[in-house]
Write a protein that holds these residues in place. Structure first.
Motif, PDB file in Angstrom:
ATOM      1  N   LEU A 290      -2.839   7.805   4.186  1.00  0.00           N
ATOM      2  CA  LEU A 290      -2.141   6.660   4.781  1.00  0.00           C
ATOM      3  C   LEU A 290      -1.599   7.013   6.159  1.00  0.00           C
ATOM      4  O   LEU A 290      -1.645   6.191   7.088  1.00  0.00           O
ATOM      5  N   PHE A 291      -1.103   8.235   6.307  1.00  0.00           N
ATOM      6  CA  PHE A 291      -0.618   8.664   7.612  1.00  0.00           C
ATOM      7  C   PHE A 291      -1.750   8.693   8.626  1.00  0.00           C
ATOM      8  O   PHE A 291      -1.580   8.273   9.772  1.00  0.00           O
ATOM      9  N   ALA A 292      -2.907   9.190   8.222  1.00  0.00           N
ATOM     10  CA  ALA A 292      -4.049   9.261   9.131  1.00  0.00           C
ATOM     11  C   ALA A 292      -4.495   7.863   9.554  1.00  0.00           C
ATOM     12  O   ALA A 292      -4.872   7.648  10.711  1.00  0.00           O
ATOM     13  N   MET A 293      -4.438   6.906   8.640  1.00  0.00           N
ATOM     14  CA  MET A 293      -4.817   5.534   8.994  1.00  0.00           C
ATOM     15  C   MET A 293      -3.834   4.936   9.989  1.00  0.00           C
ATOM     16  O   MET A 293      -4.228   4.247  10.922  1.00  0.00           O
ATOM     17  N   HIS A 294      -2.550   5.190   9.802  1.00  0.00           N
ATOM     18  CA  HIS A 294      -1.537   4.599  10.672  1.00  0.00           C
ATOM     19  C   HIS A 294      -1.401   5.346  11.998  1.00  0.00           C
ATOM     20  O   HIS A 294      -1.131   4.742  13.028  1.00  0.00           O
ATOM     21  N   ALA A 295      -1.585   6.654  11.969  1.00  0.00           N
ATOM     22  CA  ALA A 295      -1.380   7.440  13.184  1.00  0.00           C
ATOM     23  C   ALA A 295      -2.523   7.284  14.178  1.00  0.00           C
ATOM     24  O   ALA A 295      -2.354   7.542  15.360  1.00  0.00           O
TER      25      ALA A 295
ATOM     26  N   VAL B 260      -2.911  10.975  -0.899  1.00  0.00           N
ATOM     27  CA  VAL B 260      -2.781   9.554  -0.558  1.00  0.00           C
ATOM     28  C   VAL B 260      -1.824   9.381   0.618  1.00  0.00           C
ATOM     29  O   VAL B 260      -2.094   8.615   1.545  1.00  0.00           O
ATOM     30  N   THR B 261      -0.714  10.119   0.606  1.00  0.00           N
ATOM     31  CA  THR B 261       0.245  10.041   1.704  1.00  0.00           C
ATOM     32  C   THR B 261      -0.384  10.499   3.018  1.00  0.00           C
ATOM     33  O   THR B 261      -0.212   9.857   4.056  1.00  0.00           O
ATOM     34  N   LEU B 262      -1.128  11.598   2.975  1.00  0.00           N
ATOM     35  CA  LEU B 262      -1.802  12.084   4.185  1.00  0.00           C
ATOM     36  C   LEU B 262      -2.871  11.104   4.654  1.00  0.00           C
ATOM     37  O   LEU B 262      -3.052  10.906   5.856  1.00  0.00           O
TER      38      LEU B 262
ATOM     39  N   MET C 179       0.816  -1.182   0.000  1.00  0.00           N
ATOM     40  CA  MET C 179       0.000   0.000   0.000  1.00  0.00           C
ATOM     41  C   MET C 179       0.873   1.265   0.000  1.00  0.00           C
ATOM     42  O   MET C 179       0.506   2.262  -0.585  1.00  0.00           O
ATOM     43  N   MET C 180       2.013   1.198   0.635  1.00  0.00           N
ATOM     44  CA  MET C 180       2.879   2.373   0.725  1.00  0.00           C
ATOM     45  C   MET C 180       3.552   2.691  -0.610  1.00  0.00           C
ATOM     46  O   MET C 180       4.078   3.800  -0.794  1.00  0.00           O
ATOM     47  N   VAL C 181       3.509   1.776  -1.541  1.00  0.00           N
ATOM     48  CA  VAL C 181       4.138   2.029  -2.832  1.00  0.00           C
ATOM     49  C   VAL C 181       3.292   2.974  -3.685  1.00  0.00           C
ATOM     50  O   VAL C 181       3.817   3.619  -4.607  1.00  0.00           O
ATOM     51  N   LEU C 182       2.016   3.119  -3.377  1.00  0.00           N
ATOM     52  CA  LEU C 182       1.120   3.944  -4.191  1.00  0.00           C
ATOM     53  C   LEU C 182       1.569   5.405  -4.298  1.00  0.00           C
ATOM     54  O   LEU C 182       1.604   5.945  -5.412  1.00  0.00           O
TER      55      LEU C 182
END
Length: 51
Positions: free
Chosen positions: A38-43, A34-36, A1-4
């Motif tokens: 993914l960060f919100a999902m992980h944080a 997308v980066t933000l 997922m982080m490759v996106l």
């Protein structure tokens, strides 16, 4: 997922190199979102620490 985000940034660079500036900027902005996201999902995940 982080490759996106990296794929989107690469596609944006290819678009800019091919004189498609608007598409490149759009892909850069999309990769930022997308980066933000993914960060919100992980944080917001709770850590399951066991001592």
């Amino acid at each position: 997922m982080m490759v996106l985000p990296f794929l989107l940034l690469f596609a944006g660079l290819v678009a800019v190199a091919g004189n498609k500036r608007e598409l490149g900027m759009g892909l850069w902005f999309l990769s930022l979102l997308v980066t933000l996201g993914l960060f919100a999902m992980h944080a917001t995940d709770t850590l399951s620490l066991q001592w």
